[in-house]
Design a protein around this motif. Structure first.
Motif, PDB file in Angstrom:
ATOM      1  N   LEU A  93      -4.869  -4.700 -56.509  1.00 24.70           N
ATOM      2  CA  LEU A  93      -5.361  -5.482 -55.366  1.00 24.70           C
ATOM      3  C   LEU A  93      -4.314  -5.584 -54.268  1.00 24.70           C
ATOM      4  CD1 LEU A  93      -7.100  -8.219 -57.522  1.00 24.70           C
ATOM      5  CD2 LEU A  93      -8.275  -6.843 -55.795  1.00 24.70           C
ATOM      6  N   ASN A 148       6.131  -5.842 -51.297  1.00 22.65           N
ATOM      7  CA  ASN A 148       6.984  -6.304 -52.395  1.00 22.65           C
ATOM      8  C   ASN A 148       6.384  -5.880 -53.726  1.00 22.65           C
ATOM      9  OD1 ASN A 148       6.653  -8.836 -54.503  1.00 22.65           O
ATOM     10  ND2 ASN A 148       8.773  -8.313 -54.064  1.00 22.65           N
ATOM     11  N   LEU A 171       8.033  -5.589 -57.959  1.00 25.84           N
ATOM     12  CA  LEU A 171       9.103  -5.384 -58.932  1.00 25.84           C
ATOM     13  C   LEU A 171       8.826  -4.152 -59.780  1.00 25.84           C
ATOM     14  CD1 LEU A 171      11.678  -6.585 -60.273  1.00 25.84           C
ATOM     15  CD2 LEU A 171      10.176  -8.121 -61.559  1.00 25.84           C
ATOM     16  N   THR A 178       6.589  -3.908 -62.591  1.00 22.32           N
ATOM     17  CA  THR A 178       6.628  -4.249 -64.027  1.00 22.32           C
ATOM     18  C   THR A 178       5.447  -3.634 -64.780  1.00 22.32           C
ATOM     19  OG1 THR A 178       5.248  -6.216 -63.837  1.00 22.32           O
ATOM     20  CG2 THR A 178       7.604  -6.502 -63.419  1.00 22.32           C
ATOM     21  N   LEU A 236       2.247  -4.438 -67.356  1.00 24.06           N
ATOM     22  CA  LEU A 236       1.219  -5.476 -67.232  1.00 24.06           C
ATOM     23  C   LEU A 236       1.683  -6.813 -67.816  1.00 24.06           C
ATOM     24  CD1 LEU A 236      -1.687  -5.941 -66.295  1.00 24.06           C
ATOM     25  CD2 LEU A 236      -2.463  -5.152 -68.528  1.00 24.06           C
ATOM     26  N   ASP A 276      12.407  -7.220 -55.025  1.00 19.88           N
ATOM     27  CA  ASP A 276      12.815  -8.471 -55.674  1.00 19.88           C
ATOM     28  C   ASP A 276      11.681  -9.046 -56.519  1.00 19.88           C
ATOM     29  OD1 ASP A 276      15.426  -8.686 -54.586  1.00 19.88           O
ATOM     30  OD2 ASP A 276      14.580  -9.414 -52.688  1.00 19.88           O
ATOM     31  N   VAL A 302       9.344 -12.173 -57.542  1.00 22.91           N
ATOM     32  CA  VAL A 302       8.873 -13.416 -56.908  1.00 22.91           C
ATOM     33  C   VAL A 302       9.253 -14.627 -57.754  1.00 22.91           C
ATOM     34  CG1 VAL A 302       6.889 -12.319 -55.780  1.00 22.91           C
ATOM     35  CG2 VAL A 302       6.598 -13.322 -58.065  1.00 22.91           C
ATOM     36  N   ALA A 303       9.665 -14.391 -58.987  1.00 21.22           N
ATOM     37  CA  ALA A 303       9.752 -15.471 -59.978  1.00 21.22           C
ATOM     38  C   ALA A 303      10.991 -16.351 -59.879  1.00 21.22           C
ATOM     39  CB  ALA A 303       9.649 -14.879 -61.387  1.00 21.22           C
ATOM     40  N   ALA A 314       1.314 -11.103 -56.555  1.00 21.68           N
ATOM     41  CA  ALA A 314       1.984 -10.526 -57.732  1.00 21.68           C
ATOM     42  C   ALA A 314       1.530 -11.220 -59.003  1.00 21.68           C
ATOM     43  CB  ALA A 314       3.497 -10.660 -57.586  1.00 21.68           C
ATOM     44  N   VAL A 337       5.882 -16.129 -62.938  1.00 18.35           N
ATOM     45  CA  VAL A 337       5.441 -15.114 -61.961  1.00 18.35           C
ATOM     46  C   VAL A 337       4.341 -15.679 -61.056  1.00 18.35           C
ATOM     47  CG1 VAL A 337       4.385 -12.840 -61.635  1.00 18.35           C
ATOM     48  CG2 VAL A 337       6.077 -13.197 -63.461  1.00 18.35           C
ATOM     49  N   HIS A 338       3.318 -16.252 -61.656  1.00 23.23           N
ATOM     50  CA  HIS A 338       2.165 -16.660 -60.837  1.00 23.23           C
ATOM     51  C   HIS A 338       2.441 -17.941 -60.046  1.00 23.23           C
ATOM     52  CE1 HIS A 338      -0.764 -13.730 -62.303  1.00 23.23           C
ATOM     53  NE2 HIS A 338      -0.181 -13.835 -63.484  1.00 23.23           N
ATOM     54  N   THR A 370      -5.939 -16.993 -57.052  1.00 20.78           N
ATOM     55  CA  THR A 370      -6.240 -17.602 -58.345  1.00 20.78           C
ATOM     56  C   THR A 370      -7.081 -16.614 -59.148  1.00 20.78           C
ATOM     57  OG1 THR A 370      -7.044 -19.589 -59.468  1.00 20.78           O
ATOM     58  CG2 THR A 370      -8.320 -18.852 -57.563  1.00 20.78           C
ATOM     59  N   SER A 371      -7.765 -17.087 -60.154  1.00 23.70           N
ATOM     60  CA  SER A 371      -8.552 -16.193 -61.010  1.00 23.70           C
ATOM     61  C   SER A 371      -9.660 -16.979 -61.681  1.00 23.70           C
ATOM     62  CB  SER A 371      -7.650 -15.589 -62.088  1.00 23.70           C
ATOM     63  OG  SER A 371      -8.427 -14.929 -63.066  1.00 23.70           O
ATOM     64  N   PRO A 404     -10.376 -13.173 -56.975  1.00 23.84           N
ATOM     65  CA  PRO A 404     -10.913 -11.822 -56.805  1.00 23.84           C
ATOM     66  C   PRO A 404     -11.443 -11.186 -58.095  1.00 23.84           C
ATOM     67  CG  PRO A 404      -8.544 -11.697 -57.093  1.00 23.84           C
ATOM     68  CD  PRO A 404      -8.922 -13.165 -57.241  1.00 23.84           C
ATOM     69  N   ARG A 439      -5.524  -2.246 -63.330  1.00 18.52           N
ATOM     70  CA  ARG A 439      -5.091  -2.203 -64.741  1.00 18.52           C
ATOM     71  C   ARG A 439      -5.235  -3.594 -65.366  1.00 18.52           C
ATOM     72  NH1 ARG A 439       1.585  -2.074 -64.822  1.00 18.52           N
ATOM     73  NH2 ARG A 439       1.815  -4.060 -63.716  1.00 18.52           N
ATOM     74  N   MET A 440      -5.058  -4.654 -64.536  1.00 12.80           N
ATOM     75  CA  MET A 440      -5.226  -6.005 -65.084  1.00 12.80           C
ATOM     76  C   MET A 440      -6.699  -6.329 -65.309  1.00 12.80           C
ATOM     77  SD  MET A 440      -4.012  -9.737 -63.687  1.00 12.80           S
ATOM     78  CE  MET A 440      -2.302  -9.306 -63.463  1.00 12.80           C
TER      79      MET A 440
HETATM   80  N1  LIG Z   1      -8.012  -7.525 -61.257  1.00 11.39           N
HETATM   81  C1  LIG Z   1      -8.773  -8.606 -61.353  1.00 11.39           C
HETATM   82  O1  LIG Z   1      -9.974  -8.536 -61.681  1.00 11.39           O
HETATM   83  C2  LIG Z   1      -8.186  -9.959 -61.053  1.00 11.39           C
HETATM   84  C3  LIG Z   1      -8.990 -11.096 -61.248  1.00 11.39           C
HETATM   85  C4  LIG Z   1      -8.491 -12.337 -60.918  1.00 11.39           C
HETATM   86  C5  LIG Z   1      -7.214 -12.453 -60.397  1.00 11.39           C
HETATM   87  N2  LIG Z   1      -6.428 -11.354 -60.243  1.00 11.39           N
HETATM   88  C6  LIG Z   1      -5.094 -11.533 -59.688  1.00 11.39           C
HETATM   89  O2  LIG Z   1      -4.882 -10.591 -58.663  1.00 11.39           O
HETATM   90  C7  LIG Z   1      -3.487 -10.300 -58.552  1.00 11.39           C
HETATM   91  C8  LIG Z   1      -3.265  -8.797 -58.575  1.00 11.39           C
HETATM   92  O3  LIG Z   1      -3.660  -8.305 -59.848  1.00 11.39           O
HETATM   93  P1  LIG Z   1      -4.047  -6.773 -60.123  1.00 11.39           P
HETATM   94  O4  LIG Z   1      -5.322  -6.819 -60.884  1.00 11.39           O
HETATM   95  O5  LIG Z   1      -3.963  -5.985 -58.878  1.00 11.39           O
HETATM   96  O6  LIG Z   1      -2.884  -6.360 -61.160  1.00 11.39           O
HETATM   97  P2  LIG Z   1      -1.877  -5.127 -61.194  1.00 11.39           P
HETATM   98  O7  LIG Z   1      -1.205  -5.213 -62.520  1.00 11.39           O
HETATM   99  O8  LIG Z   1      -2.585  -3.872 -60.845  1.00 11.39           O
HETATM  100  O9  LIG Z   1      -0.841  -5.435 -60.015  1.00 11.39           O
HETATM  101  C9  LIG Z   1       0.053  -6.513 -60.066  1.00 11.39           C
HETATM  102  C10 LIG Z   1       1.367  -6.071 -59.442  1.00 11.39           C
HETATM  103  O10 LIG Z   1       2.275  -7.186 -59.449  1.00 11.39           O
HETATM  104  C11 LIG Z   1       3.584  -6.698 -59.711  1.00 11.39           C
HETATM  105  N3  LIG Z   1       4.465  -7.740 -60.246  1.00 11.39           N
HETATM  106  C12 LIG Z   1       4.421  -8.292 -61.485  1.00 11.39           C
HETATM  107  N4  LIG Z   1       5.393  -9.198 -61.637  1.00 11.39           N
HETATM  108  C13 LIG Z   1       6.077  -9.241 -60.457  1.00 11.39           C
HETATM  109  C14 LIG Z   1       7.170 -10.011 -59.984  1.00 11.39           C
HETATM  110  N5  LIG Z   1       7.776 -10.909 -60.777  1.00 11.39           N
HETATM  111  N6  LIG Z   1       7.593  -9.818 -58.716  1.00 11.39           N
HETATM  112  C15 LIG Z   1       6.986  -8.912 -57.899  1.00 11.39           C
HETATM  113  N7  LIG Z   1       5.958  -8.143 -58.323  1.00 11.39           N
HETATM  114  C16 LIG Z   1       5.490  -8.315 -59.566  1.00 11.39           C
HETATM  115  C17 LIG Z   1       3.355  -5.571 -60.716  1.00 11.39           C
HETATM  116  O11 LIG Z   1       4.449  -4.672 -60.773  1.00 11.39           O
HETATM  117  C18 LIG Z   1       2.059  -4.951 -60.214  1.00 11.39           C
HETATM  118  O12 LIG Z   1       2.291  -3.824 -59.386  1.00 11.39           O
HETATM  119  C19 LIG Z   1      -2.821 -11.056 -59.703  1.00 11.39           C
HETATM  120  O13 LIG Z   1      -2.298 -12.266 -59.235  1.00 11.39           O
HETATM  121  C20 LIG Z   1      -3.951 -11.316 -60.654  1.00 11.39           C
HETATM  122  O14 LIG Z   1      -3.713 -12.431 -61.481  1.00 11.39           O
HETATM  123  C21 LIG Z   1      -6.891 -10.103 -60.567  1.00 11.39           C
END
Ligand SMILES: NC(=O)c1ccc[n+]([C@@H]2O[C@H](COP(=O)([O-])OP(=O)(O)OC[C@H]3O[C@@H](n4cnc5c(N)ncnc54)[C@H](O)[C@@H]3O)[C@@H](O)[C@H]2O)c1
Length: 311
Positions: free
Chosen positions: A21, A39, A41, A43, A45, A74, A76-77, A103, A125-126, A153-154, A197, A202-203
């Motif tokens: 996202l 930004n 890091l 990481t 999953l 960097d 975010v945590a 993130a 992290v969150h 949020t989620s 969202p 991958r999440m």
């Molecule tokens: N995918 C969904 O359906 C969904 C649903 C609800 C909420 N979310 C939220 O949306 C956001 C994005 O999720 P996504 O599905 O794209 O996941 P994703 O795993 O594809 O991407 C998350 C990114 O965050 C980075 N990250 C992790 N820890 C970090 C840190 N400490 N500092 C900086 N970067 C860091 C990772 O390297 C990764 O590239 C998250 O907050 C997630 O909780 C996603």
């Protein structure tokens, strides 16, 4: 299109923008003219490891498309990491107007299998990540009298899932943080809103989430980003809101407060009275959505206080 929403001369930070996202948001913001700090890091999953190429690749994608972006690796945590992210924006582009707190990591397992480390890592992290990055950016925005925050949020935090105790705790906490930033920012032209969202990342596809093959194409990350662009824009006057978004749909989510049942006097609110009036207590057919603790206090306690004053 003359009424196109543009972000020219705006500087955006998107955390976790190397994948999923966040990557889609960064590309969409840049396509509307924002200069973007990507930004990530990099990481796994679950939060393990680090890989600087993840952010770098998205910066390259934005530049190839004619946009402006810089990478930041960097975390975010920590407060230090968050200050580093904002410093990257200031050094490269001179300011920050937009922050997308995105993130994230996840660890899915039954409640009783969650460890103290799982809880600490997810909250770091969150929740702490959104807190630290927002605090560092807020200082800049307050001085200039303008800013737009988008928190993430989620459904795992708002509605829950039996396998995301730590993730859900952290994601629900983000709502309280975002609401506070919304109230703190309003006098300075700073708005803060939240997205919940759906994205086939991958999440989103992580184990223990039931999904059917057709779903991924419906919940593409790109279908979330237009709402982020809108919330990041000057045209957006929303503040203190949660928008659930995915698959081409967007809807307001509220924390509903029912009218409830009121005992004739506070002393008459006994356990037995709760039992007797449970239907009225649970009825949210006519709910309200107070937008601050003061508003809820006035609404919820106001009648009892007024009644006491009349007595
Ligand atoms: N995918 C969904 O359906 C969904 C649903 C609800 C909420 N979310 C939220 O949306 C956001 C994005 O999720 P996504 O599905 O794209 O996941 P994703 O795993 O594809 O991407 C998350 C990114 O965050 C980075 N990250 C992790 N820890 C970090 C840190 N400490 N500092 C900086 N970067 C860091 C990772 O390297 C990764 O590239 C998250 O907050 C997630 O909780 C996603």
């Amino acid at each position: 299109m003359s009424n196109q929403i543009r972000l020219d001369n705006r500087v955006a930070i998107v955390t976790g923008a190397g994948r999923g996202l966040g990557r889609a948001h960064a590309l969409a913001l840049a396509a509307r003219g924002a200069r973007v700090v990507v930004n990530d890091l990099g990481t796994e999953l679950d939060g393990a490891g680090a890989d600087s190429t993840v952010a770098d690749a998205v910066v390259e994608e934005i530049r190839q498309a004619g946009g402006a972006a810089v990478a930041n690796h960097d975390t975010v945590a920590t407060a230090e990491g968050a200050r580093g992210i904002v410093k990257t924006a200031l050094d490269a582009f001179g300011t920050v107007d937009i922050v997308v707190n995105n993130a994230g990591i996840i660890r899915k397992k039954p409640f009783l299998e969650h460890t103290a480390d799982d809880l600490a890592a997810l909250v770091a992290v969150h929740q702490a990540g959104s807190f630290f990055v927002s605090q560092a950016a807020f200082a800049v925005m307050k001085d200039k009298g303008y800013g737009r925050f988008i928190f993430t949020t989620s459904v795992g935090g708002l509605r829950a899932n039996p396998n995301v105790a730590a993730y859900g705790s952290a994601k629900a906490g983000i709502v309280g943080l975002a609401y506070t930033v919304a109230l703190a920012g309003a006098p300075y032209g700073i708005a803060a809103n939240v997205i919940s969202p759906y994205g086939a990342t991958r999440m989103g596809n992580a184990p223990l989430t039931p999904s059917d093959p057709g779903r991924a194409n419906i919940v593409r990350s790109e279908f979330v980003s237009p709402v982020v662009v809108y919330l990041a824009s000057e045209q957006c006057k929303l503040n203190h809101e949660i928008l659930t978004v995915g698959g081409g749909a967007v809807a307001r989510t509220v924390i509903a407060l029912g009218p409830g049942w009121r005992a004739p006097t506070p002393e008459q609110l006994t356990p037995e009275a709760v039992h007797e009036h449970l239907d009225a207590i649970m009825d949210v057919a006519r709910f309200s959505n107070p937008l601050s603790s003061d508003d809820e206090g006035a609404l919820f306690l106001g009648p009892a206080i007024a009644a006491a004053q009349r007595r």
